[in-house]
Each structure stands twice: as structure tokens, then as C-alpha cells.
Scaffold this motif. Structure first.
Motif, mmCIF file in Angstrom:
data_model
loop_
_atom_site.group_PDB
_atom_site.id
_atom_site.type_symbol
_atom_site.label_atom_id
_atom_site.label_comp_id
_atom_site.label_asym_id
_atom_site.label_seq_id
_atom_site.Cartn_x
_atom_site.Cartn_y
_atom_site.Cartn_z
ATOM 1 N N ALA A 417 0.838 -1.202 0.000
ATOM 2 C CA ALA A 417 0.000 0.000 0.000
ATOM 3 C C ALA A 417 0.874 1.255 0.000
ATOM 4 N N ILE A 418 2.006 1.199 0.709
ATOM 5 C CA ILE A 418 2.919 2.340 0.761
ATOM 6 C C ILE A 418 3.500 2.622 -0.627
ATOM 7 N N ILE A 419 3.896 1.573 -1.344
ATOM 8 C CA ILE A 419 4.448 1.744 -2.692
ATOM 9 C C ILE A 419 3.416 2.383 -3.618
ATOM 10 N N VAL A 420 2.185 1.888 -3.580
ATOM 11 C CA VAL A 420 1.116 2.427 -4.431
ATOM 12 C C VAL A 420 0.880 3.904 -4.122
ATOM 13 N N PHE A 421 0.849 4.241 -2.825
ATOM 14 C CA PHE A 421 0.624 5.632 -2.412
ATOM 15 C C PHE A 421 1.725 6.540 -2.953
ATOM 16 N N PHE A 422 2.975 6.119 -2.811
ATOM 17 C CA PHE A 422 4.094 6.945 -3.276
ATOM 18 C C PHE A 422 4.076 7.094 -4.796
ATOM 19 N N VAL A 423 3.722 6.067 -5.524
ATOM 20 C CA VAL A 423 3.670 6.135 -6.985
ATOM 21 C C VAL A 423 2.605 7.139 -7.432
ATOM 22 N N LEU A 424 1.438 7.112 -6.796
ATOM 23 C CA LEU A 424 0.375 8.057 -7.142
ATOM 24 C C LEU A 424 0.807 9.499 -6.884
ATOM 25 N N ILE A 425 1.467 9.725 -5.746
ATOM 26 C CA ILE A 425 1.956 11.059 -5.420
ATOM 27 C C ILE A 425 2.963 11.528 -6.467
ATOM 28 N N LEU A 426 3.842 10.628 -6.898
ATOM 29 C CA LEU A 426 4.859 10.984 -7.889
ATOM 30 C C LEU A 426 4.233 11.341 -9.232
ATOM 31 N N ILE A 427 3.190 10.639 -9.634
ATOM 32 C CA ILE A 427 2.521 10.931 -10.907
ATOM 33 C C ILE A 427 1.930 12.337 -10.886
ATOM 34 N N ILE A 428 1.267 12.696 -9.786
ATOM 35 C CA ILE A 428 0.686 14.036 -9.657
ATOM 36 C C ILE A 428 1.784 15.094 -9.687
ATOM 37 N N ALA A 429 2.915 14.789 -9.021
ATOM 38 C CA ALA A 429 4.032 15.740 -8.973
ATOM 39 C C ALA A 429 4.640 15.952 -10.355
ATOM 40 N N VAL A 430 4.793 14.896 -11.125
ATOM 41 C CA VAL A 430 5.378 15.008 -12.470
ATOM 42 C C VAL A 430 4.519 15.914 -13.345
ATOM 43 N N ILE A 431 3.208 15.818 -13.213
ATOM 44 C CA ILE A 431 2.323 16.714 -13.975
ATOM 45 C C ILE A 431 2.572 18.162 -13.567
ATOM 46 N N LEU A 655 8.710 15.649 -5.890
ATOM 47 C CA LEU A 655 7.551 16.161 -5.161
ATOM 48 C C LEU A 655 7.658 17.678 -4.952
ATOM 49 N N THR A 656 8.843 18.164 -4.596
ATOM 50 C CA THR A 656 9.017 19.596 -4.361
ATOM 51 C C THR A 656 8.854 20.397 -5.644
ATOM 52 N N LEU A 657 9.487 19.944 -6.735
ATOM 53 C CA LEU A 657 9.341 20.639 -8.016
ATOM 54 C C LEU A 657 7.894 20.597 -8.499
ATOM 55 N N GLY A 658 7.209 19.476 -8.236
ATOM 56 C CA GLY A 658 5.793 19.363 -8.595
ATOM 57 C C GLY A 658 4.949 20.374 -7.836
ATOM 58 N N ILE A 659 5.231 20.544 -6.540
ATOM 59 C CA ILE A 659 4.510 21.531 -5.735
ATOM 60 C C ILE A 659 4.761 22.938 -6.276
#
Length: 777
Positions: A417-431, A655-659
Motif C-alpha cells: 500500500a505504501i508503494i502504491v501511495f508513493f507512486v500516485l503522489i509521484l505521478i501528480i508531482a510530475v504533472i 515532489l518539491t518541483l511538482g509543488i
């Protein structure tokens, strides 16, 4: 290294004396710091754009212009005109002033038979109502003055002052102070004078940089002192750590000044960032020493020696990786960023040296003092432990360690579940990263409410823009030089077209404007003669009759190159780039084969900085990533674990650059460093984590047991050092300059994300990919 540590322990007195003696010259240079935020600092001395700009200054004079502006219902009253004249006359006599332009100094050309006379538009005496009305009309009819020295409605006027160019910030500050005091003393309470121009912006940035530099260091030292006192529960160790950091700061900044470098709004972060980073090694050393001597009750000297021997390797790797992260800025084309990288990396290695020389030698040399305090604490701890064991034998682990172990248990149980959560966060950040933009307009760096910033806004609203843009048009042969009517008409067409098409341009001036004015005067001031002369002989005559001071500003001595000056209001880099792209395409078509052109001045240099920032970010990050990857492989000695280790260190950066992208926070001269700084620092905790994890795994434990044991072994120092880094970087929020505030906030956020990545993402990846180690016999 172990032998060197034994030598340091044995010769502690001489080691300490040597450190103090070396600190004396560094301390001297530490007191000689200077500040400069001139545009030149952002370029290497051999940069072609800077060389072209300096050549332009040599031919046409510098752009160090100060603007004094005020507004009244009617500028053309006797009182107002007298005040403008008095201010102009007084400021002209101040040392360091090259030229001054105001409506009381402005001249008009008057044709007298076969010559032209230049007389002041506003008479110097006998200013009755009739003369004032006549002067008002002539000033407002003068196309060279409207929007430049006077607003079209006659309610706002400017005094433009050219000052001598100097890199000495102190003398420039004194000159600007004299100008302001002189003008304010004469104006009194009659007007609210507004002051602007690049020198005042630069001086304001200098003052804010100095102010920030003064407050950053003591606040960070206080934070570090408090955290270490709470962590180690010993004031004496906290003081020792402060002394160590003080020496590191003196060495690093002293060396910086010794190398003839100056502080600016970018390099002011060196000291606070270095202190926040450097404390990590000291925390690891002192916490391991305390664990061995106070808690486990080992011999004092043995505890100091073994603590240094057990952590020097991970501390060396963390220092090298952090140093590499900063040293990657050596590829930057923006000079202050490069300087931050070079001297911070040098400071980090100085910190490693100081931590393993000054700290151990001081602990040994003042053994009685520290051992006495520790003996009292050890006895108290033993008595407390005995009492607890008699009453209730609970877990011996501290509350802090138990919380970390629960985190470890949670990660092991819920790793998928932790891996899935981090992957989703990374996808949003890349956008979000796709939305990033660059900004180098120095006016936007000033804080809201800053007087200079509000004065700039006032001037733009009431008079027009004061950001200079220069186009140089050069004839490729004498046949097309600017003694020919067709060449002057080309200049006129360029001005008219760009003033029409570029909405941000508010003022323009060139040799074409000047000669149209002279041509009209030479023909009895008839309006139909306000045009370019049709005959070359007339133009050559006008060169002879014209004011040499004006010509020097707008045409080269050989008449082969003409300057077109524009003024614009402030705009974002996106708008400025779009305008320059339009101008560039237009000039290519317009100049054809007979002319060449060049952009120069402060505005193009600012845009070049933005382009350089983009290149610098990509290059520095790639260099940092590659070097740190190989360093991590040397630590892990395992390809799979090396790849695993880099993923959590990319997480805080993405994550920081995405923010930043989602919140529309621009990349500028300081935030550009976030990616390389983050990967260089974030990997430190990863190294400590992996070295202990590998030790545990090599001893025969399975991955899950090794993870839990690693939380216990090194979890507390990792959390504490990251907390220090977060608070250390967050102190930069107290700064006055917006890029510094953004850098502090975002880097602190990155450190927080890095800790989360090491405590949750990294162990989850280890469980999934199951790296293997050689077991120790």
C-alpha cells in the motif's frame, strides 16, 4: 583513518592548538566580508553577453540611472519649478554624478540663420504666469520629453541622474544616500519624492542581504543548540557543538572572503546552509559517544575513540555526497550559483575535518569536565534503571525508539500500500513539473511593502516604464552608415513599428528623433519639417551642429552604429521572452543584408540569466545524480540496492518541483539549486540507514529483521539531523528577499519528504526487491 583517530586522541593538545592557530587568519578575513548585487555578478568575466554589455557601456556610457519622481496637480507652478531646479543644481555638484536630466535642464533647439542654438525650455528667471504657461506648452509639445521627463497631463515629472559605475557597494550606497538626502531636504514636506532605478534596486537588495545574513546565523545556532541540548541532555555537549560550528563558519566564510568573493542575495545562504548541514556529523559523533559512555558505561577515552571510528566512514560518504551535490553547481553558467556550489562543498569538507579533529581532541583534553558530568548522569541512570527493574521491567527502549520501531513494523506490514501511495503522489508531482517557469526580474525579488518596490509601481502608473532595453543597429559598410537618410529612416521605422507592436514599451529614443527635432528647428520650427532630412549633406551638417553630449549617447564615433533605447514597464519572463522573440524575428527581416543588430542592456542580460538557469539546473542535477549514484554503489557494493537507494532520493526532488509547478512558484537564482542540494543532502540519511542495514543483513538477519534493527540503531540520529536541517533551512523564511524565502521553505519541505522517503519508501522497496548480501563468517 582509524590510525589517524588514534593519533588525534593521543596528541589532542597539539591538534587543538593547531586548529585554533589556523582559525586566526580565517577569522581576520571573516571580518572583511562585502556585499554586491550588481548584474555583473551573475556572469563569468569571459561571458560574451557581459563582454558585449561592457563594450556598449564604453561607447555609450553606463546605464546606472537614478530616477526621482514626484506628482502634483500642476508641475508648472513657480514653487514646483524652483524646487526642481534647486534639486537639479545641488545634485549635479555631488561627486560621482555624470549627467542629470530634468525639465529645468532640458533644452530646445532653435534655428538662427545657418546655425542652431540650444536654450533651456524653462527660463531661469522671471517666471511669471505667462512664461510658465508658455514653458508648459513647449515642454508638453516636445516629443523627447513627454513620457520621459514629464507625464502627458503635466502632473508627474522625473529627474534622471546618471551616476558613475562602480563595484564598490559602500561608495555607491553613500552616493545614493547623498542624492536622496539632498532631494528630500530641498523638497521638504512639499512632495513625496519617489526614488527608483537599477542602483536603488541593487542597493535595496544589498541592504536586505546584509540584514538577512546577520539574523540567519545566530537563529540557526540557537535552534541547533536547543535541539542538541534536548537530544543529548547535556548543555556542555551543546556548547561544544556550537564551538565546532562556529569554527566551521569562520573557516568557510573566511576562506570565501580570502578568495575575493563578495556576498549577494544568493551567496548569503552559504553560512546558514553549511551550519545546518555540518551539525549532522557532530550529532552522530556525540550521540554515539554518549551511547557508549553514558548509557553502556564504557571507558571515557575508549568511548570517544570508538565513537569516532564507528561513524567516520558513513560521515565521510555523507560529506562527499553532499559536497558532490553542491559541487555539481560548478557547471552552472550563473556565477553566484557556481560560487555557492564551490564554497559550500569546500565548507562541508572543512566541517568533516573539524568534526573529527576539534571534537575528539576537545573531549579528551577536557576529559575531567565531561567525565564528571557524565559520571553523575550514569549513576543516576543506573539507579533509575534498577528501581524500574524492581518495580516493573518494561521495554528498555526509549519512547522515541519505540515510536520508530512501530513505524518500521507498519512499513513491513503495509509495504504494498505504501508503494502504491508513493507512486500516485509521484505521478501528480510530475504533472506539476510540466507547469514550472523561470523568473529573473530582480524587481520581483523585493518584498511586498518595500519602499523601492512601491516607488517603481508608482512611476510605472504615473509616468511610464523605467526598465531599459537597447537595440544596436550597425551598418556593414560606409554606404549605409548613419549619415545617410535611408539609414536614419530605417531607425525611425524600427522605432515606430516596435512601439506600436510591443505594448510594454512606453518610451523610445534614437538619433532619428534627435535629428527630426533639429531639422524642425533649422526650418523655423515648422511642424511639417519634423522628419528625417532628405539630403545627406544636411545630416552631416546636423552632426556638426548637434550637442556632443547627446550624440555620444546615441551614435558611435564612426557613425556606423546607432542606439535605439526603449523603456518598458516590468513584466514576467514569459512576456519578456515573447517580446524579444517577436523583436528578434522582426529585426532579422528589417535589417536585411546591409545591417546587423544586437540586443544589450540590463533587460537582455536578465533574460540571459533565465536561459542560463535552465541549462544550469539540468547539467548540475545530472552531474550530481551520476556521481552520487557511483558513490552509493561504493557504499552498497550491490547494484540492486544501489538502484533502490536512489529512488527515495528522487522522491523529495520530484515532489518539491511538482509543488512549485502546481503553486506557480518560479525557478529563480536560488530555487534553481533545490534539486541538486536536495539529492546531495537527502542521500546522507540514506547512507547512514543503508550502512547499518548492510551491517545487520551481513550478520545473518533477514531483510525484515535488519530493517527493524536499523530503525533502532540509527533511526534517532537520522530524525534529529533531518529535524535540524528542516529548521535550519526554514530559518531562511525570515529573510527579506523572496527567492531566499522560497528556497528556505522548499528545501525544508524537501528534507521532510526525504525523511519520509527513508523511513517508509526505502524499506518498502527493500522488502519488494529483496537485495542479498554476503554473510560474514
Amino acid at each position: 583513518m582509524n590510525r589517524l583517530i588514534d593519533l588525534i586522541i593521543k596528541q589532542s593538545k597539539y591538534v587543538l592548538i593547531s586548529v585554533i592557530l589556523i582559525s586566526i587568519p580565517f577569522g581576520y578575513f571573516y571580518t572583511k566580508q562585502r556585499f554586491s548585487n550588481h548584474v555583473d555578478i551573475y556572469f563569468n568575466q569571459d561571458d560574451p553577453d557581459l563582454i558585449a554589455y561592457r563594450k556598449f557601456q564604453e561607447i555609450y556610457g553606463n546605464e546606472e540611472q537614478v530616477v526621482i519622481v514626484f506628482k502634483d496637480r500642476d508641475i508648472f507652478t513657480k514653487k514646483n519649478i524652483e524646487i526642481i531646479r534647486m534639486i537639479s543644481n545641488e545634485i549635479k555638484d555631488i561627486k560621482g554624478i555624470q549627467r542629470l536630466f530634468s525639465i529645468t535642464e532640458a533644452e530646445e533647439s532653435i534655428g538662427i540663420e545657418d546655425t542652431i542654438s540650444f536654450t533651456k525650455i524653462i527660463p531661469e528667471d522671471g517666471l511669471d504666469k505667462q512664461k510658465l504657461n508658455s514653458a508648459r506648452q513647449r515642454v508638453l509639445d516636445n516629443k523627447l520629453l513627454v513620457h520621459n521627463l514629464i507625464s502627458i497631463d503635466g502632473t508627474t515629472t522625473a529627474i534622471i541622474i546618471e551616476i558613475e559605475s562602480t563595484e564598490d557597494s559602500k561608495s555607491k550606497r553613500e552616493l545614493l544616500k547623498n542624492i536622496k538626502n539632498c532631494a528630500n531636504n530641498i523638497a521638504g514636506d512639499s512632495f513625496d519624492l519617489r526614488f527608483s532605478g537599477p542602483p536603488y534596486v541593487e542597493d535595496s537588495i544589498n541592504a536586505l542581504s546584509e540584514r538577512d545574513y546577520i539574523i540567519f546565523t545566530p537563529i540557526i545556532l540557537l535552534i541547533i543548540f536547543s535541539i542538541i541540548a534536548l537530544m543529548l541532555k547535556k548543555i556542555s555537549l551543546s556548547i561544544l557543538c556550537q564551538l565546532n560550528l562556529g569554527l566551521i563558519g569562520i573557516w568557510a566564510i573566511g576562506f570565501f572572503t580570502l578568495c575575493n568573493e563578495s556576498m549577494n542575495m544568493v551567496t548569503t545562504i552559504i553560512a546558514p546552509v553549511l551550519l545546518a548541514i555540518s551539525v549532522a556529523d557532530a550529532i552522530h559523533l556525540l550521540s554515539h559517544y554518549r551511547e557508549m559512555h553514558v548509557i553502556k558505561g564504557n571507558d571515557y577515552t575508549t568511548s570517544v575513540t570508538n565513537a569516532a571510528k564507528s561513524i567516520w566512514l558513513p560521515c565521510l560518504f555523507t560529506s562527499l555526497t553532499t559536497g558532490i551535490g553542491f559541487l555539481s553547481f560548478i557547471t552552472a553558467t550563473v556565477r553566484p550559483v557556481k560560487i555557492v556550489g564551490i564554497f559550500t562543498s569546500i565548507g562541508i569538507m572543512m566541517a568533516f575535518f573539524m568534526t573529527f579533529t576539534f571534537l575528539p581532541s576537545t573531549l579528551i583534553l577536557f576529559k575531567r569536565r565531561f567525565e564528571k558530568n557524565n559520571s553523575n548522569e550514569t549513576n543516576h541512570r543506573m539507579m533509575s534503571t534498577s528501581s524500574k527493574q524492581l518495580m516493573d521491567p518494561p521495554s528498555r527502549e526509549s519512547l522515541f525508539t519505540n515510536i520508530l520501531l512501530k513505524f518500521g513494523g507498519f512499513t513491513i506490514t503495509n509495504y504494498k500500500a505504501i508503494i502504491v501511495f508513493f507512486v500516485l503522489i509521484l505521478i501528480i508531482a510530475v504533472i506539476g513539473i510540466t507547469r514550472l517557469r523561470f523568473e529573473t526580474n530582480i524587481d520581483t525579488y523585493l518584498p511586498d511593502g518595500n519602499k523601492i518596490k512601491s516607488d517603481i509601481k508608482f512611476i510605472e502608473e504615473n509616468l511610464g516604464g523605467n526598465i531599459p532595453h537597447v537595440i544596436l543597429v550597425k551598418a556593414k559598410s560606409e554606404e549605409f552608415d548613419f549619415t545617410h537618410p535611408h539609414s536614419l529612416k530605417l531607425i525611425e521605422e524600427i522605432q515606430n513599428d516596435l512601439m506600436r507592436d510591443i505594448k510594454h514599451f512606453s518610451i523610445s529614443f534614437s538619433i532619428a528623433d534627435y535629428f527630426k527635432e533639429i531639422h524642425r528647428a533649422f526650418n523655423n520650427n515648422k511642424e511639417e519639417y519634423y522628419r528625417i532630412p532628405e539630403k545627406q549633406i544636411d545630416i552631416i551638417d546636423y552632426y556638426e551642429l548637434a550637442d556632443i553630449e547627446v550624440l555620444d549617447r546615441i551614435i558611435s564615433p564612426d557613425y556606423r552604429e546607432a542606439r535605439i533605447s526603449f523603456q518598458s514597464k516590468g513584466s514576467s519572463n514569459i512576456i519578456a521572452k515573447r517580446n524579444y522573440k517577436f523583436v528578434n524575428n522582426y529585426m532579422k527581416r528589417k535589417t536585411g543584408e546591409n545591417y546587423s543588430y544586437n540586443f544589450t542592456g540590463l533587460s537582455p542580460l536578465s533574460l540571459n540569466i533565465a536561459d542560463n538557469l535552465q541549462t544550469s539546473q539540468i547539467k548540475s542535477f545530472l552531474y550530481a545524480f551520476v556521481f552520487i549514484f557511483f558513490m552509493m554503489f561504493f557504499v552498497c557494493r550491490n547494484a540492486k540496492l544501489t538502484i533502490i537507494s536512489m529512488i527515495p532520493n528522487l522522491f523529495p526532488i520530484i515532489l518539491t518541483l511538482g509543488i512549485m509547478g502546481w503553486l506557480n512558484i518560479p525557478l529563480d537564482v536560488t530555487t534553481i539549486m533545490i534539486a541538486s542540494v536536495t539529492i546531495g543532502i537527502a542521500v546522507d540519511d540514506t547512507i547512514h540507514y543503508l550502512i547499518w542495514f548492510i551491517r545487520n543483513g551481513s550478520s545473518g538477519m533477514d531483510n525484515r529483521s535488519s530493517i527493524l534493527k536499523t530503525y533502532k540503531d540509527v533511526g534517532k540520529p537520522i530524525v534529529i539531523t533531518t529535524l535540524v536541517l528542516i529548521l535550519g533551512f526554514f530559518v531562511l523564511v525570515l529573510g527579506s528577499i523572496k527567492p531566499t524565502q522560497a528556497f528556505g521553505t522548499l528545501t525544508a519541505l524537501s528534507m521532510c519528504f526525504a525523511l519520509i522517503g527513508d523511513l517508509f519508501f526505502l524499506p518498502a522497496l527493500i522488502i519488494i526487491f529483496k537485495p542479498r548480501f554476503k554473510k560474514k563468517d
